[in-house]
Write an enzyme that holds these catalytic residues in place. Sequence first.
Site, PDB file in Angstrom:
ATOM      1  N   ASP A  19      -1.967  13.232  -3.347  1.00 15.02           N
ATOM      2  CA  ASP A  19      -1.214  12.263  -2.555  1.00 15.02           C
ATOM      3  C   ASP A  19      -0.422  12.985  -1.474  1.00 15.02           C
ATOM      4  O   ASP A  19       0.648  13.536  -1.726  1.00 15.02           O
ATOM      5  CB  ASP A  19      -0.266  11.464  -3.460  1.00 15.02           C
ATOM      6  CG  ASP A  19       0.551  10.459  -2.664  1.00 15.02           C
ATOM      7  OD1 ASP A  19       0.134  10.112  -1.545  1.00 15.02           O
ATOM      8  OD2 ASP A  19       1.607  10.022  -3.178  1.00 15.02           O
ATOM      9  N   GLU A  26       1.381   4.056  -2.443  1.00 13.83           N
ATOM     10  CA  GLU A  26      -0.051   3.767  -2.587  1.00 13.83           C
ATOM     11  C   GLU A  26      -0.479   3.458  -4.009  1.00 13.83           C
ATOM     12  O   GLU A  26      -1.451   2.736  -4.236  1.00 13.83           O
ATOM     13  CB  GLU A  26      -0.873   4.947  -2.037  1.00 13.83           C
ATOM     14  CG  GLU A  26      -1.129   6.102  -2.992  1.00 13.83           C
ATOM     15  CD  GLU A  26       0.130   6.812  -3.458  1.00 13.83           C
ATOM     16  OE1 GLU A  26       0.130   7.343  -4.589  1.00 13.83           O
ATOM     17  OE2 GLU A  26       1.130   6.839  -2.712  1.00 13.83           O
ATOM     18  N   ASP A  82       2.912   5.797   1.637  1.00 13.98           N
ATOM     19  CA  ASP A  82       3.187   6.632   0.465  1.00 13.98           C
ATOM     20  C   ASP A  82       3.515   5.800  -0.768  1.00 13.98           C
ATOM     21  O   ASP A  82       3.742   6.335  -1.845  1.00 13.98           O
ATOM     22  CB  ASP A  82       4.338   7.605   0.769  1.00 13.98           C
ATOM     23  CG  ASP A  82       4.434   8.738  -0.238  1.00 13.98           C
ATOM     24  OD1 ASP A  82       3.414   9.041  -0.890  1.00 13.98           O
ATOM     25  OD2 ASP A  82       5.526   9.314  -0.381  1.00 13.98           O
ATOM     26  N   ARG A 118       0.719   1.649  -6.384  1.00 10.66           N
ATOM     27  CA  ARG A 118       0.780   0.242  -6.782  1.00 10.66           C
ATOM     28  C   ARG A 118      -0.372  -0.558  -6.167  1.00 10.66           C
ATOM     29  O   ARG A 118      -0.806  -1.564  -6.745  1.00 10.66           O
ATOM     30  CB  ARG A 118       2.131  -0.351  -6.383  1.00 10.66           C
ATOM     31  CG  ARG A 118       2.408  -0.395  -4.891  1.00 10.66           C
ATOM     32  CD  ARG A 118       3.878  -0.437  -4.553  1.00 10.66           C
ATOM     33  NE  ARG A 118       4.520   0.835  -4.839  1.00 10.66           N
ATOM     34  CZ  ARG A 118       5.818   1.067  -4.653  1.00 10.66           C
ATOM     35  NH1 ARG A 118       6.609   0.111  -4.170  1.00 10.66           N
ATOM     36  NH2 ARG A 118       6.333   2.247  -4.939  1.00 10.66           N
ATOM     37  N   LYS A 165       4.326  13.048   3.383  1.00 13.49           N
ATOM     38  CA  LYS A 165       5.425  13.659   2.647  1.00 13.49           C
ATOM     39  C   LYS A 165       5.880  14.935   3.338  1.00 13.49           C
ATOM     40  O   LYS A 165       5.150  15.518   4.149  1.00 13.49           O
ATOM     41  CB  LYS A 165       4.961  14.007   1.222  1.00 13.49           C
ATOM     42  CG  LYS A 165       4.591  12.829   0.352  1.00 13.49           C
ATOM     43  CD  LYS A 165       4.072  13.301  -0.994  1.00 13.49           C
ATOM     44  CE  LYS A 165       3.664  12.138  -1.890  1.00 13.49           C
ATOM     45  NZ  LYS A 165       4.817  11.356  -2.370  1.00 13.49           N
ATOM     46  N   ASP A 221      -0.573  13.537  -9.351  1.00 11.81           N
ATOM     47  CA  ASP A 221      -0.304  12.111  -9.173  1.00 11.81           C
ATOM     48  C   ASP A 221      -1.352  11.240  -9.853  1.00 11.81           C
ATOM     49  O   ASP A 221      -1.430  10.047  -9.601  1.00 11.81           O
ATOM     50  CB  ASP A 221      -0.211  11.778  -7.674  1.00 11.81           C
ATOM     51  CG  ASP A 221       0.642  10.556  -7.388  1.00 11.81           C
ATOM     52  OD1 ASP A 221       1.416  10.160  -8.274  1.00 11.81           O
ATOM     53  OD2 ASP A 221       0.538  10.002  -6.289  1.00 11.81           O
ATOM     54  N   LYS A 228      -3.160   4.997 -13.065  1.00 10.61           N
ATOM     55  CA  LYS A 228      -3.198   5.385 -11.656  1.00 10.61           C
ATOM     56  C   LYS A 228      -3.782   6.793 -11.552  1.00 10.61           C
ATOM     57  O   LYS A 228      -3.306   7.721 -12.186  1.00 10.61           O
ATOM     58  CB  LYS A 228      -1.787   5.364 -11.070  1.00 10.61           C
ATOM     59  CG  LYS A 228      -1.665   6.011  -9.681  1.00 10.61           C
ATOM     60  CD  LYS A 228      -0.201   6.194  -9.279  1.00 10.61           C
ATOM     61  CE  LYS A 228      -0.074   7.041  -8.023  1.00 10.61           C
ATOM     62  NZ  LYS A 228       1.340   7.285  -7.647  1.00 10.61           N
TER      63      LYS A 228
END
Length: 497
Positions: A268, A347, A345, A349, A275, A286, A263
């Site tokens: 993010d 995201e 959030d 996956r 967030k 991230d 990933k």
Amino acid sequence: MADGITIAFGPLGPVGRGDLVVFVGDDLALPPEVAQAIGRGAADLVARASASERFKGKSLSALSLPAPAGLDVDRLVVVGIGSEKDRAKVDWPALGGFTASKVTGRNASLALALPGVSVTPENAADFALGARLRHYSFDRYKTKKKPEGEETRGTALTLLVSDPAAAEAAAKAADAVAEGVILARELVNEPPNVLYPEEFARRAEELTKLGVEVEVLGPGKLEALGMGALLAVARGSVKEPRVVIMRWNGGEAGEAPIAFIGKGVCFDSGGISIKGAAGMEDMKGDMGGAACVVGTLHALAARKAKVNVVGAIGIVENMPDGDAYRPGDIVTSMSGQTIEIINTDAEGRLVLADVVWHIQSAYKPKFMVDLATLTGAIIVALGQDIAGLFSNDDALAAKLTAAGEATGEAVWRMPLIPAYDKAIDSKFADMKNTGGRHGGAATAASFIKRYTNDVPWAHLDIAGVAMSSSSSEINRSWGAGWGVRLLDRLVRDNCEA
């Protein structure tokens, strides 16, 4: 030389100027060959000073002494390796990192003969690996100068061993792994205005210098492939997404590869489900899973690993703007499965869903391992020293667990049960992208599992270990480069002839 440190190997015997490092157990006795090389006076000094300073030779403790008469060195540094029980299982990288920290910025000879321990060339290589990793720092954006008259000096270590040629040969492979870890650390530590998807892809392309085949897929190709889940995440950012496919062909021609998938969310914000402000700056990390995959491919290629590997990273930014995807949207993934967006959030996956599906269908790997800073839930469960392991294959899970024990990059297997899979069923689509607060790491893993098509697969949730990392003897960096040593060991022990 890497990051201001040089490491060479030489024979046990007389030493020249600089520091001399010796190792003792809890009985404070020097190995006979070391005592002979430094002379009886120095050995007596160690005994007297230890009594005066209450130095007990405990594992990872040190005592620095002025050079004794007759020994032409600047300092004598005594490093403890503990009791007989401690010496039965020496953590060589940790010992190397600790020892290097005691001679930073100096020239030092290290008499790598340990009382009661047979030091192999591989042990010496792991010691050098730990020293290199401990020396790493990320300070390229600091402009404040050193105080006047203070110089920045490199560290030069000479490891004195019984067979320097064999140790040097073993260290070449360890150096490749160290380079891979440092590359992963560099990527995680970079600020998001510097490392956005296009720049990340460019840095991955540099692996071609090592013989890695690299293909970069831009938005047009991703749309043609039908990667609707990944593209949905990227919609809110002006930075275009990329998917990078890296292939190292070190095994038999035509043999099915193994696959590592990362990933790579370069920043993010949470998107529309934004967030909180506190700590959002950490979301530059991230992309720790993608960083690990690039670092691992570097390590394998640099040491010429005899295996076929495909590495794949999905690189995006998750930002809120007028075109960003929304809670309530339904998107179609590359597999054809539809996804109801509950929380933008969640995201990572979505990115992995399309990349995992593409890799299993296009490359038919023997097994797949994905790595992702996926959930805060795994940090609640396991803290910041162990990664969560989810798998549909017991044998693969066992191999990863063994590799974690061997390297110190520990994983803990977590459950995947039908109830977690049921939690992501949607009323309006094939699935939804979050199953709620309870069991958040497990429902996220269950989501990715729906895209594996029953290929042997493991998911490593590395949210706690990849960034804002715990300090250790081999790491003082915010980004640890976690997972490179784990995956290299997995390959070394299970996949190479």
